[in-house]
Design a protein around this motif. Sequence first.
Motif, mmCIF file in Angstrom:
data_model
loop_
_atom_site.group_PDB
_atom_site.id
_atom_site.type_symbol
_atom_site.label_atom_id
_atom_site.label_comp_id
_atom_site.label_asym_id
_atom_site.label_seq_id
_atom_site.Cartn_x
_atom_site.Cartn_y
_atom_site.Cartn_z
ATOM 1 N N ARG A 294 -22.219 -22.596 -36.877
ATOM 2 C CA ARG A 294 -20.723 -22.663 -36.685
ATOM 3 C C ARG A 294 -20.090 -23.420 -37.837
ATOM 4 N N TYR B 5 -12.491 -18.246 -43.941
ATOM 5 C CA TYR B 5 -12.161 -17.084 -42.838
ATOM 6 C C TYR B 5 -11.239 -16.262 -43.151
ATOM 7 N N ASN C 175 -14.572 -16.097 -36.531
ATOM 8 C CA ASN C 175 -14.414 -16.410 -34.935
ATOM 9 C C ASN C 175 -12.997 -16.135 -34.231
ATOM 10 N N THR C 176 -11.978 -16.389 -35.268
ATOM 11 C CA THR C 176 -10.735 -16.405 -34.767
ATOM 12 C C THR C 176 -9.649 -15.730 -35.463
ATOM 13 N N GLY D 297 -14.097 -11.303 -35.578
ATOM 14 C CA GLY D 297 -15.393 -10.880 -35.570
ATOM 15 C C GLY D 297 -15.856 -9.765 -37.031
ATOM 16 N N HIS E 150 -13.467 -21.743 -38.067
ATOM 17 C CA HIS E 150 -13.318 -20.532 -37.389
ATOM 18 C C HIS E 150 -14.149 -19.333 -38.146
ATOM 19 N N THR F 124 -18.573 -18.139 -38.488
ATOM 20 C CA THR F 124 -19.942 -18.545 -38.020
ATOM 21 C C THR F 124 -20.941 -17.959 -38.862
ATOM 22 N N LYS G 231 -17.611 -7.177 -28.505
ATOM 23 C CA LYS G 231 -16.554 -8.099 -28.927
ATOM 24 C C LYS G 231 -15.590 -8.215 -28.176
ATOM 25 N N ASP H 191 -10.252 -15.469 -29.861
ATOM 26 C CA ASP H 191 -11.322 -16.414 -30.087
ATOM 27 C C ASP H 191 -12.646 -15.516 -29.615
ATOM 28 N N SER I 174 -16.738 -16.850 -29.738
ATOM 29 C CA SER I 174 -17.305 -18.093 -30.093
ATOM 30 C C SER I 174 -18.725 -17.556 -30.601
ATOM 31 N N ALA I 175 -19.287 -18.782 -31.276
ATOM 32 C CA ALA I 175 -20.577 -18.369 -31.794
ATOM 33 C C ALA I 175 -21.576 -18.266 -30.649
ATOM 34 N N LEU J 80 -21.146 -14.761 -29.648
ATOM 35 C CA LEU J 80 -21.765 -13.806 -30.542
ATOM 36 C C LEU J 80 -23.348 -13.844 -30.510
#
Length: 411
Positions: free
Chosen positions: A29, A48, A86-87, A95, A111, A113, A137, A148, A150-151, A154
């Motif tokens: 992350r 990001y 991520n966001t 994603g 934000h 990964t 997702k 969001d 998150s890692a 994912l």
Amino acid sequence: MSRVDDLIREFCPSGVESKPMGEIGELVRGNGLPKSDFRESGVGAIHYGQIYTYYGTWTTNTISFVAPETAAKLAKVDPSDIIITNTSENLADVGKAVAWLGENQIVTGGHATVLKHDQDPKYIAYWLQSPGFQIQKKKHATGTKVIDVSAKSLAKIKIPVPHIEVQREIVRVLDSFSALEAELGATLEAELEARRVQHSYYWNALLTPGTSWRRTTLGQIAEVFDGPHATPRKTATGPWYLSISSLENGRFNLASSAHIGEDQYETWVRRVAPRPGDTMFSYETRLGQAAYWDRDEPAALGRRMGLLRPNESEVDPRFLTLVYLGPEFQSLIRTKTVSGATVDRIPIANMASWPISIPSIPEQRRIVSALNNFDAVVNDLSSGLPAELNARRTQYEYYRDKLLTFEEAAV
């Protein structure tokens, strides 16, 4: 695609196994990296937000850099790593991913990964565009205003992992499709822009008064009406309420239009009720905007809206809208505009006396037909060049998704 099928039969005869992302690599992350850290040179960095707006499936160069001492604190991205957002403010963007294929290590920030793995990086990046990823997702997405994934989430998403030779062949095919799609897209975009320029040229040429056009007044060819000077109670259904926000580039955008209740309708159309063939325009703010009303549906004028009802023995109804939007009348509007303390306006009470030039009725209809044809090519998403461009993109997405869908290996 037969080559891909051959390789699958050779290397994956029992199907393709899907593995959680956390098992095919390490997820790191990111943190930090405000845009204020960017420098003209230094260590390459991918923010990001740039993955949404600038980068495609993969890149070998960055458009941003940070100082070496800043890079030391950020997540490291090595060649072949994947950076995943991520966001986002919407589900479509969260994603999104880009494969880093440059020669040197770069960095990324919050934000995002970083996926460190031993698969084909382009294969992973392409798969992260597929419906298989989008469906998973969505299940892991949290939040409403800010979405969001998150890692940790994912890491749970399963990716089909065919033999590396299959991955490379899929990448080769998709790279080829992508190049063709990009080339065709650029060609069609250039053609579309040329048509827009052509449309603009003929618009001005056809609506600039010629020597055979006669000079008259707006009141001689149309009645001028003023709408109510108040705002009604708006409703979810009922007669259309046509306000200045309904006008968009010479058309009515009903998606931006409200409704009024049936109980208010008769009061609201006491001055005038719009009917097919009328031209409606804004006389305060957004001056110069107008649109042709072609619907046989109950509607009411909003505040700051005026209406022209054509005298059809003098002017073709559609031509009235075009000549209002044409260069001569638009120039007149600018000279007649009154600048106020809060908004600019045109004195609608005097509009009937404004001069206007029009050709004969047959010539008006010829101009309407010519400009409608140009307009359809440039703007109509159901035909012409925009539809061709959308069809090519849809075709590319179809083959991409088909290549990235496999028969699951038996467990």
